[in-house]
Design a protein around this motif. Structure first.
Motif, PDB file in Angstrom:
ATOM      1  N   ALA A  12      76.822  -9.871  21.411  1.00 22.23           N
ATOM      2  CA  ALA A  12      77.278 -11.128  20.814  1.00 22.23           C
ATOM      3  C   ALA A  12      76.804 -11.253  19.362  1.00 22.23           C
ATOM      4  N   THR A  13      75.562 -10.828  19.116  1.00 20.13           N
ATOM      5  CA  THR A  13      75.029 -10.862  17.748  1.00 20.13           C
ATOM      6  C   THR A  13      75.816  -9.933  16.836  1.00 20.13           C
ATOM      7  N   MET A  14      76.134  -8.727  17.356  1.00 19.64           N
ATOM      8  CA  MET A  14      76.921  -7.769  16.564  1.00 19.64           C
ATOM      9  C   MET A  14      78.304  -8.309  16.232  1.00 19.64           C
ATOM     10  N   ALA A  15      78.886  -9.050  17.170  1.00 16.69           N
ATOM     11  CA  ALA A  15      80.215  -9.617  16.930  1.00 16.69           C
ATOM     12  C   ALA A  15      80.158 -10.745  15.900  1.00 16.69           C
ATOM     13  N   ALA A  16      79.071 -11.533  15.930  1.00 16.54           N
ATOM     14  CA  ALA A  16      78.959 -12.654  15.001  1.00 16.54           C
ATOM     15  C   ALA A  16      78.531 -12.219  13.604  1.00 16.54           C
ATOM     16  N   TRP A  17      77.802 -11.098  13.541  1.00 12.50           N
ATOM     17  CA  TRP A  17      77.253 -10.645  12.262  1.00 12.50           C
ATOM     18  C   TRP A  17      78.340 -10.353  11.222  1.00 12.50           C
ATOM     19  N   PRO A  18      79.388  -9.524  11.530  1.00 10.57           N
ATOM     20  CA  PRO A  18      80.410  -9.290  10.507  1.00 10.57           C
ATOM     21  C   PRO A  18      81.197 -10.543  10.151  1.00 10.57           C
ATOM     22  N   VAL A  19      81.411 -11.430  11.135  1.00 12.73           N
ATOM     23  CA  VAL A  19      82.139 -12.659  10.850  1.00 12.73           C
ATOM     24  C   VAL A  19      81.364 -13.509   9.843  1.00 12.73           C
ATOM     25  N   LEU A  20      80.035 -13.593  10.034  1.00 12.66           N
ATOM     26  CA  LEU A  20      79.211 -14.359   9.106  1.00 12.66           C
ATOM     27  C   LEU A  20      79.256 -13.751   7.708  1.00 12.66           C
ATOM     28  N   ARG A  21      79.196 -12.412   7.619  1.00 12.89           N
ATOM     29  CA  ARG A  21      79.238 -11.753   6.308  1.00 12.89           C
ATOM     30  C   ARG A  21      80.582 -11.990   5.618  1.00 12.89           C
ATOM     31  N   ILE A  22      81.662 -11.944   6.383  1.00 10.69           N
ATOM     32  CA  ILE A  22      82.989 -12.161   5.793  1.00 10.69           C
ATOM     33  C   ILE A  22      83.133 -13.596   5.297  1.00 10.69           C
ATOM     34  N   VAL A  23      82.633 -14.564   6.095  1.00  5.93           N
ATOM     35  CA  VAL A  23      82.700 -15.970   5.685  1.00  5.93           C
ATOM     36  C   VAL A  23      81.879 -16.198   4.419  1.00  5.93           C
ATOM     37  N   ARG A  24      80.695 -15.566   4.348  1.00  9.64           N
ATOM     38  CA  ARG A  24      79.862 -15.710   3.134  1.00  9.64           C
ATOM     39  C   ARG A  24      80.565 -15.100   1.928  1.00  9.64           C
ATOM     40  N   SER A  25      81.214 -13.933   2.115  1.00 17.19           N
ATOM     41  CA  SER A  25      81.951 -13.312   1.013  1.00 17.19           C
ATOM     42  C   SER A  25      83.100 -14.204   0.553  1.00 17.19           C
ATOM     43  N   LEU A  26      83.779 -14.840   1.516  1.00 15.49           N
ATOM     44  CA  LEU A  26      84.878 -15.738   1.171  1.00 15.49           C
ATOM     45  C   LEU A  26      84.375 -16.942   0.386  1.00 15.49           C
ATOM     46  N   ASP A  27      83.254 -17.522   0.834  1.00 12.58           N
ATOM     47  CA  ASP A  27      82.683 -18.668   0.115  1.00 12.58           C
ATOM     48  C   ASP A  27      82.283 -18.275  -1.309  1.00 12.58           C
ATOM     49  N   ALA A  28      81.639 -17.100  -1.436  1.00 10.91           N
ATOM     50  CA  ALA A  28      81.222 -16.638  -2.765  1.00 10.91           C
ATOM     51  C   ALA A  28      82.433 -16.380  -3.657  1.00 10.91           C
ATOM     52  N   GLY A  29      83.499 -15.806  -3.074  1.00  7.89           N
ATOM     53  CA  GLY A  29      84.707 -15.543  -3.848  1.00  7.89           C
ATOM     54  C   GLY A  29      85.368 -16.825  -4.326  1.00  7.89           C
ATOM     55  N   GLN A  30      85.417 -17.843  -3.460  1.00  6.51           N
ATOM     56  CA  GLN A  30      86.023 -19.110  -3.856  1.00  6.51           C
ATOM     57  C   GLN A  30      85.206 -19.793  -4.960  1.00  6.51           C
ATOM     58  N   THR A  31      83.873 -19.713  -4.820  1.00  5.43           N
ATOM     59  CA  THR A  31      83.010 -20.315  -5.850  1.00  5.43           C
ATOM     60  C   THR A  31      83.191 -19.619  -7.193  1.00  5.43           C
ATOM     61  N   GLU A  32      83.217 -18.281  -7.166  1.00  2.00           N
ATOM     62  CA  GLU A  32      83.382 -17.519  -8.400  1.00  2.00           C
ATOM     63  C   GLU A  32      84.759 -17.762  -9.021  1.00  2.00           C
TER      64      GLU A  32
END
Length: 392
Positions: free
Chosen positions: A10-30
């Motif tokens: 479950a942690t492995m499944a949530a880990w990439p999703v969290l990284r992708i969401v963080r990348s999306l947030d950073a991209g929108q901010t930039e």
């Protein structure tokens, strides 16, 4: 153990999703900050429709275009919706509507922004907020971690199975026990000594695999490429290009699909040096099929683009060229070196790999000799090609 494994999965499944969401947030901010800077520049230099054609606005836009890799397109409209300025001039992200020009963008990975300027003008910009690389790396890392967990579980099960087998053998070898004066007995099968079985017989005169050295191998056994990819650039070896291209051409013909071939070079770069490795890495990572990118010559790369026609390949090459020119702009300014690309496609023809390579090489050579051109596409005429074959 099952509970721990479930938690880890479950942690492995949530880990990439969290990284992708963080990348999306950073991209929108930039992207939001970049648009704010672009709009401030426009407000400072554009006081009316006439300012759009001025050198100050074009210089400010060009500077932002070079610095912002996320920026895909910029347009400025007047009060009637007519487009007064667009960069680039043509793009797959543009879509004609009854009200004028609008952005055609993939949802989720891009964001568009708009803001008012003086004299009723409106500026709009399109940005990448979630790149393919930002999605690929988390998924890749999670897959590797999952495979590692699976290997660990298999190893633990194997150890447990061996332990049970050892305990069972020890129980068979123990002396009979008695219960209420009655002996418990289990039949045992005598073990066969190694020298009594042909399956375990060893010939000391016969060498083992572990004793083989390169000197024992036939002449030429170690010649040629080692593995599928060059370890420095990450591109496939050029020796495999023609065979793979011919196989993909046969597959495309059987499914009646198109296929394009791109050959690109960087002047002054040579296979093995740091500059070429950076060039090769950017070219390889831009496309989805990593196993279809190959070394070509001393300073170039060849890429097979399955199920893509020459027009689509040309649009993709323009975006790639933009990124490469930004990376190597100092080199090109210093000594006039350039990046050149040649394109061709199957276009419904039954052709072999050598012909496509020759066409792409000719297109790249013409792009190099032609003054301002950096990309040249060879557009075959299927009807003329069939007439040519019929006359042979």
């Amino acid at each position: 153990m099952a509970l721990c494994s479930s938690i880890i999965v479950a942690t492995m499944a949530a880990w990439p999703v969290l990284r992708i969401v963080r990348s999306l947030d950073a991209g929108q901010t930039e992207a939001r900050a970049s648009f704010a800077e672009l709009r401030r520049s426009a407000l400072n230099v554009v006081t009316g429709p006439a300012g759009i054609s001025g050198d100050a606005w074009r210089s400010a836009t060009q500077d932002t275009w070079k610095r912002q890799d996320r920026l895909l397109a910029v347009i400025v409209k007047d009060t009637t919706g007519e487009v007064l300025y667009a960069k680039p001039g043509s793009s797959p992200y543009y879509r004609r509507t009854p009200d004028g020009l609008a952005f055609e963008r993939p949802q989720g990975s891009t964001s568009s922004f708009s803001g008012a300027l003086s004299s009723g003008l409106v500026i709009e910009a399109l940005y990448v907020t979630l790149s393919q690389e930002a999605v690929f790396k988390p998924v890749r890392d999670a897959t590797i971690a999952f495979l590692g967990l699976l290997a660990a579980i298999m190893a633990a099960l194997l150890v447990a199975s061996n332990s049970r087998t050892t305990n069972a053998r020890e129980a068979d070898a123990s002396p009979p026990a008695t219960v209420d004066g009655l002996a418990e007995w289990a039949p045992s099968i005598p073990e066969l000594a190694p020298e009594e079985s042909s399956l375990y017989r060893e010939d000391p005169a016969e060498p083992t695999v572990g004793n083989v050295t390169p000197a024992d191998l036939p002449d030429g056994a170690l010649d040629g490429p080692r593995g599928l990819f060059d370890p420095d650039s990450g591109l496939g070896w050029e020796a495999y290009l023609r065979e793979r291209l011919s196989a993909e051409l046969r597959r495309s013909a059987s499914f009646e699909q198109d296929l394009s071939l791109l050959i690109t070079t960087l002047d002054g770069a040579h296979r093995g040096d740091e500059e070429f490795n950076l060039f090769a890495t950017q070219v390889r990572d831009y496309f989805s099929f990593k196993d279809m990118a190959f070394l070509f010559g001393d300073g170039g790369a060849a890429l097979i683009l399955p199920n893509i026609d020459v027009d689509h390949a040309l649009r993709m090459s323009e975006e790639l060229l933009k990124k490469l020119m930004f990376t190597f702009q100092k080199k090109m300014t210093a000594n006039g070196a350039g990046i050149h690309m040649g394109l061709t496609s199957r276009a419904g023809r039954l052709v072999d790999g050598d012909r496509l390579i020759g066409e792409a090489m000719a297109a790249a050579d013409k792009a190099r000799k032609d003054g301002g051109a950096r990309i040249m596409a060879f557009r075959p005429d299927p009807e003329k090609f069939r007439a040519y074959l019929a006359g042979q």
